[in-house]
Design an enzyme around this catalytic site. Structure first.
Site, PDB file in Angstrom:
ATOM      1  CG  HIS A  63      11.942  34.155  64.378  1.00 57.85           C
ATOM      2  ND1 HIS A  63      13.131  34.847  64.213  1.00 57.85           N
ATOM      3  CD2 HIS A  63      11.435  34.186  65.277  1.00 57.85           C
ATOM      4  CE1 HIS A  63      13.055  35.537  65.343  1.00 57.85           C
ATOM      5  NE2 HIS A  63      12.069  35.321  66.139  1.00 57.85           N
ATOM      6  CG  HIS A  93       7.819  25.955  62.576  1.00 56.95           C
ATOM      7  ND1 HIS A  93       7.470  25.198  63.499  1.00 56.95           N
ATOM      8  CD2 HIS A  93       8.966  25.668  62.336  1.00 56.95           C
ATOM      9  CE1 HIS A  93       8.383  24.667  64.194  1.00 56.95           C
ATOM     10  NE2 HIS A  93       9.427  25.154  63.412  1.00 56.95           N
ATOM     11  CG  HIS A  95      13.177  25.361  60.199  1.00 55.44           C
ATOM     12  ND1 HIS A  95      13.792  26.348  60.899  1.00 55.44           N
ATOM     13  CD2 HIS A  95      12.536  24.569  60.638  1.00 55.44           C
ATOM     14  CE1 HIS A  95      13.060  26.118  62.072  1.00 55.44           C
ATOM     15  NE2 HIS A  95      12.388  25.141  61.914  1.00 55.44           N
ATOM     16  CD  GLU A 105      15.840  23.930  61.715  1.00 55.68           C
ATOM     17  OE1 GLU A 105      15.090  23.410  62.671  1.00 55.68           O
ATOM     18  OE2 GLU A 105      16.632  25.172  62.013  1.00 55.68           O
ATOM     19  CG  HIS A 118      10.493  21.297  62.493  1.00 54.79           C
ATOM     20  ND1 HIS A 118      11.588  22.254  62.952  1.00 54.79           N
ATOM     21  CD2 HIS A 118      10.975  20.299  62.019  1.00 54.79           C
ATOM     22  CE1 HIS A 118      12.695  21.732  62.233  1.00 54.79           C
ATOM     23  NE2 HIS A 118      12.392  20.681  61.893  1.00 54.79           N
ATOM     24  CB  THR A 198      16.039  23.875  65.601  1.00 57.48           C
ATOM     25  OG1 THR A 198      14.698  24.430  64.948  1.00 57.48           O
ATOM     26  CG2 THR A 198      16.211  22.299  65.680  1.00 57.48           C
TER      27      THR A 198
HETATM   28  C1  IW7 Z   1       7.728  28.857  75.934  1.00 55.13           C
HETATM   29  C2  IW7 Z   1       8.701  29.002  74.701  1.00 55.13           C
HETATM   30  C3  IW7 Z   1       8.512  28.051  73.639  1.00 55.13           C
HETATM   31  C4  IW7 Z   1       9.140  28.535  72.371  1.00 55.13           C
HETATM   32  C5  IW7 Z   1       9.044  27.367  71.431  1.00 55.13           C
HETATM   33  N1  IW7 Z   1       7.848  27.337  70.516  1.00 55.13           N
HETATM   34  S1  IW7 Z   1       7.529  26.386  69.550  1.00 55.13           S
HETATM   35  O1  IW7 Z   1       6.496  26.717  69.017  1.00 55.13           O
HETATM   36  O2  IW7 Z   1       7.750  25.057  70.160  1.00 55.13           O
HETATM   37  C6  IW7 Z   1       8.789  26.542  68.315  1.00 55.13           C
HETATM   38  C7  IW7 Z   1       9.575  25.294  68.101  1.00 55.13           C
HETATM   39  C8  IW7 Z   1      10.329  25.558  66.524  1.00 55.13           C
HETATM   40  S2  IW7 Z   1      11.363  23.985  66.332  1.00 55.13           S
HETATM   41  N2  IW7 Z   1      12.168  24.394  65.251  1.00 55.13           N
HETATM   42  O3  IW7 Z   1      10.314  23.051  66.092  1.00 55.13           O
HETATM   43  O4  IW7 Z   1      12.273  23.756  67.483  1.00 55.13           O
HETATM   44  C9  IW7 Z   1      10.687  26.545  66.284  1.00 55.13           C
HETATM   45  C10 IW7 Z   1       9.800  27.757  66.783  1.00 55.13           C
HETATM   46  C11 IW7 Z   1       8.823  27.776  67.651  1.00 55.13           C
HETATM   47  C12 IW7 Z   1       7.943  28.830  67.782  1.00 55.13           C
HETATM   48  O5  IW7 Z   1       8.242  29.422  69.068  1.00 55.13           O
HETATM   49  O6  IW7 Z   1       7.606  29.385  67.005  1.00 55.13           O
HETATM   50 ZN    ZN Z   2      11.364  24.226  63.318  1.00 51.84          ZN
END
Ligand code: IW7
Ligand code: ZN
Length: 260
Positions: A63, A93, A95, A105, A118, A198
């Site tokens: 992703h 990461h 976007h 975003e 982010h 997101t």
């Molecule tokens: C236990 C489930 C957590 C899933 C979210 N993981 S995360 O690292 O916060 C995350 C945030 C986001 S975001 N765009 O910051 O909301 C995007 C992807 C991920 C990921 O899972 O890689």
């Molecule tokens: Zn993100």
């Protein structure tokens, strides 16, 4: 399985089928309208203490491209601003859009930026694990930084030069000694509001802190993000990783506050 993506069939408009919270009351991202934000003088500055951070690896999760950090103690935290206590840095990461198309975003009065970084942090004071924090209303704090195109970014090269090693979904490689403070703009003025992840699972667990000042990166550097693939090495079809952003979601009466 939980296969979701950014395509026509599995993209943001379809996520609600497996993740009904997609139509929830505090979804992200949003369109931020500066004139309608509430100037809150009680909002102090954001403090990012990243000097003792320990980056571990860089990976392609199908992703986005993700840099993970050691989060077993408070060595790298964000605090202040709207936060009641320090939140631990876990990963960052990006976007982004397609060639010549913007891919942030959050938008600002309808304006999109080329990309959005982010930095994900979690509330280890109140919650025992990241997974527990990720489902709690004050569990996560994500620092959003806009990227706009212009001159080369001196430090982003460290990341873009490593992208060829994580071209395919599921690839990961060591990435040590990277301090993300080099990706922060000079001003830490921000907007803040209560929102969500997101991407699926879209948990409504994020205190969003979006910096007003973008960082500047070159078109060439942005182009390197678009050499990544959504698909794995073993897959026949190669799909370029681009336009991996969710569009703005309804504000549903939420207040966006602005630091000074
Ligand atoms: C236990 C489930 C957590 C899933 C979210 N993981 S995360 O690292 O916060 C995350 C945030 C986001 S975001 N765009 O910051 O909301 C995007 C992807 C991920 C990921 O899972 O890689
Ligand atoms: Zn993100």
């Amino acid at each position: 399985g939980n296969q979701w993506g950014y395509g026509k069939e599995d993209g943001p408009s379809a996520w609600h089928r497996s993740y009904p919270v997609a139509k929830g009351s505090r979804q992200s991202p949003i369109d931020i309208i500066p004139e309608q934000a509430f100037h809150d003088n009680s909002l102090g500055p954001i403090i990012a203490n990243y000097d003792h951070c320990t980056s571990i690896n860089i990976s392609n999760n199908g992703h986005s491209v993700v840099v993970e950090f050691v989060d077993s103690d408070n060595r790298s935290v964000i605090q202040g601003g709207p936060l009641d206590n320090p939140y631990r840095l876990k990963q960052f990461h990006f976007h982004w859009g397609g060639k010549g198309c913007d891919g942030s975003e959050h938008t600002v009065a309808g304006y999109s930026y080329a990309s959005e970084l982010h930095l994900v942090h979690w509330n280890a004071v109140k919650y025992k694990t990241f997974a527990e924090a990720a489902t709690a209303p004050d569990g996560l704090a994500v620092l959003g930084i806009f990227l706009k195109t212009g001159d080369d970014h001196r430090w982003l090269h460290t990341i873009t030069d490593a992208l060829y090693m994580v071209k395919y979904k599921g690839s990961v490689t060591d990435f040590r000694g990277f301090n993300p403070k080099c990706l922060l703009p000079s001003s830490l003025h921000y907007w803040t509001y209560l929102g969500s992840l997101t991407t699926p699972p879209l948990h409504e667990s994020v205190v969003w802190i979006v910096l007003k000042q973008p960082i500047v990166v070159s078109d060439k550097q942005m182009g390197k993000f678009r050499t990544l693939l959504f698909t794995g090495e073993e897959e026949e079809e190669r799909i370029r990783m681009e336009n991996n952003f969710r569009p703005p979601q309804p504000l549903q009466g939420r207040k966006v506050r602005s630091s000074n």
